[in-house]
Design an enzyme around this catalytic site. Structure first.
Site, PDB file in Angstrom:
ATOM      1  N   ASP A   1       0.837  -1.194   0.000  1.00  0.00           N
ATOM      2  CA  ASP A   1       0.000   0.000   0.000  1.00  0.00           C
ATOM      3  C   ASP A   1       0.876   1.249   0.000  1.00  0.00           C
ATOM      4  OD1 ASP A   1       0.766  -0.888   2.510  1.00  0.00           O
ATOM      5  OD2 ASP A   1      -1.236  -0.907   3.346  1.00  0.00           O
TER       6      ASP A   1
ATOM      7  N   GLU B   1      -5.676   3.638   3.544  1.00  0.00           N
ATOM      8  CA  GLU B   1      -6.207   4.309   4.729  1.00  0.00           C
ATOM      9  C   GLU B   1      -7.588   4.916   4.481  1.00  0.00           C
ATOM     10  OE1 GLU B   1      -4.887   4.023   7.539  1.00  0.00           O
ATOM     11  OE2 GLU B   1      -2.852   3.382   7.124  1.00  0.00           O
TER      12      GLU B   1
END
Length: 373
Positions: free
Chosen positions: A67, A126
């Site tokens: 990520d 996120e």
């Protein structure tokens, strides 16, 4: 050869929020192009990347996901390479995750294996969530791997340690935003109003009964309201209030049950307090559920090396990698980074020795896995 520490520090300085990872994407592309490898193919997806490294005698495709995004946190580490993007910080270790991916790509450019390797640089973990649309993309359909893995740094474990388990590792999560609309007015005439501060307080109390009275005691769930806003000044009765929170469960069934109960409670409160209530569940992440065969295989492989392996408990943390595991067999594991401060903390400072540990261990594992007949 890649300088892991320099790369991590470069990325650490440019944290960007979900679907705004423009500098990060360009940094990764620039590095990959410098490898000048004809077995490497790069495809952009939004602010993320799919990177295919072709094998020399492929039977299957193995994937690693990293990520990319940072958090809206003002860094307070005082490090010489701290974030140059004010109020943004890599406070969840995604700079580590990307650096490890680049280290693996460098290794396998120099040391090819039989099978294809797909590296997925995913934006917006996120929020609002990049894994689900990425796994549904045409590129993933074209390059769909046979197995996928990912790691997450763990400040509580020492360097040289990994932790994982079969089955559920991370919880189902949902954001929760509730807006209450009533009728404001002068504080001296409450009988002419519908006070949303009172309604919000009542709703918070009702929400806290859901886990204790509607969820199986042998299951685990959390309903947390972390922020309340309402009203304007002290002598005006609030016409509007807002609750912001999170829901976390260890089963998808409990998540559905909690949402159903929230909606029942708010309907009743609308009638009882003569107000309007709007609910928004925001980003929802599916549970991270490790494939039992593959993660046990990885655990046994890891135990045969110098890595310390911990078979951990599941956590209430959320990770949208669960959407990828829902479609592709695989697993996630914790990587020990030995930091005094935890994830999402403004002082998080992972031990950079863990970078080499991760690259070395995963390169061995993927070499073994990618050369099996």
């Amino acid at each position: 050869m890649i300088d892991l520490i320099k790369t991590r520090r470069d990325l650490h300085q440019i944290p960007e929020l979900g679907f705004k990872e423009y500098k990060t994407q360009q940094y990764i592309i620039k590095y990959l192009e410098s490898l000048n490898c004809n077995r490497l193919e790069i495809k952009k997806w939004e602010t993320g990347l799919f990177v295919m490294l072709k094998g020399i005698n492929p039977v299957k495709t193995l994937a690693y996901r990293a990520d990319m995004d940072g958090l809206p946190i003002k860094e307070q580490t005082g490090l010489p390479f701290q974030s140059i993007h004010e109020n943004n910080m890599h406070a969840c270790g995604h700079d580590f995750h990307m650096t490890i991916a680049l280290g693996l790509i460098q290794h396998f450019v120099d040391n090819p294996i039989n099978d294809h390797l797909l590296f997925i640089f995913q934006p917006a973990e996120e929020g609002p969530g990049g894994a689900k649309p990425m796994v549904q993309s045409s590129i993933m359909k074209e390059w769909k791997p046979d197995m996928i893995t990912a790691l997450h740094i763990a400040p509580e474990y020492p360097v040289g340690t990994i932790a994982t388990k079969p089955g559920l590792l991370f919880a189902n999560t949902s954001e929760l935003f509730i807006t209450l609309l009533g009728k404001g007015g002068h504080a001296a005439y409450p009988h002419h109003t519908n006070d949303m501060v009172v309604a919000a307080c009542s709703l918070v109390n009702h929400l806290q009964t859901i886990v204790s009275r509607n969820i199986d005691p042998l299951d685990s769930a959390v309903v947390t309201i972390g922020k309340i806003t309402g009203g304007t000044v002290q002598n005006i009765i609030a016409e509007q209030a807002r609750l912001e929170g999170t829901i976390r469960t260890l089963s998808a069934t409990s998540m559905s049950k909690i949402k159903e109960r929230i909606e029942q409670l708010t309907k009743g409160l609308q009638i009882g307090l003569n107000c309007t209530i709007e609910i928004d569940y925001g980003s929802n992440y599916y549970q991270v559920f490790n494939n039992e065969r593959l993660v046990n295989e990885f655990i046994q492989f890891s135990k045969s090396t110098k890595i310390e392996v911990v078979e951990c408990q599941e956590a209430m943390t959320g990770e949208d990698f669960g959407f990828m595991l829902k479609e592709i067999p695989g697993f996630m594991f914790w990587l020990g980074v030995d930091s005094q401060y935890g994830l999402h903390h403004a002082n998080l400072a992972p031990n950079e020795k863990a970078l080499e540990v991760a690259v070395e261990h995963l390169s061995r594992y993927l070499t073994w896995k990618g050369n099996l007949s």
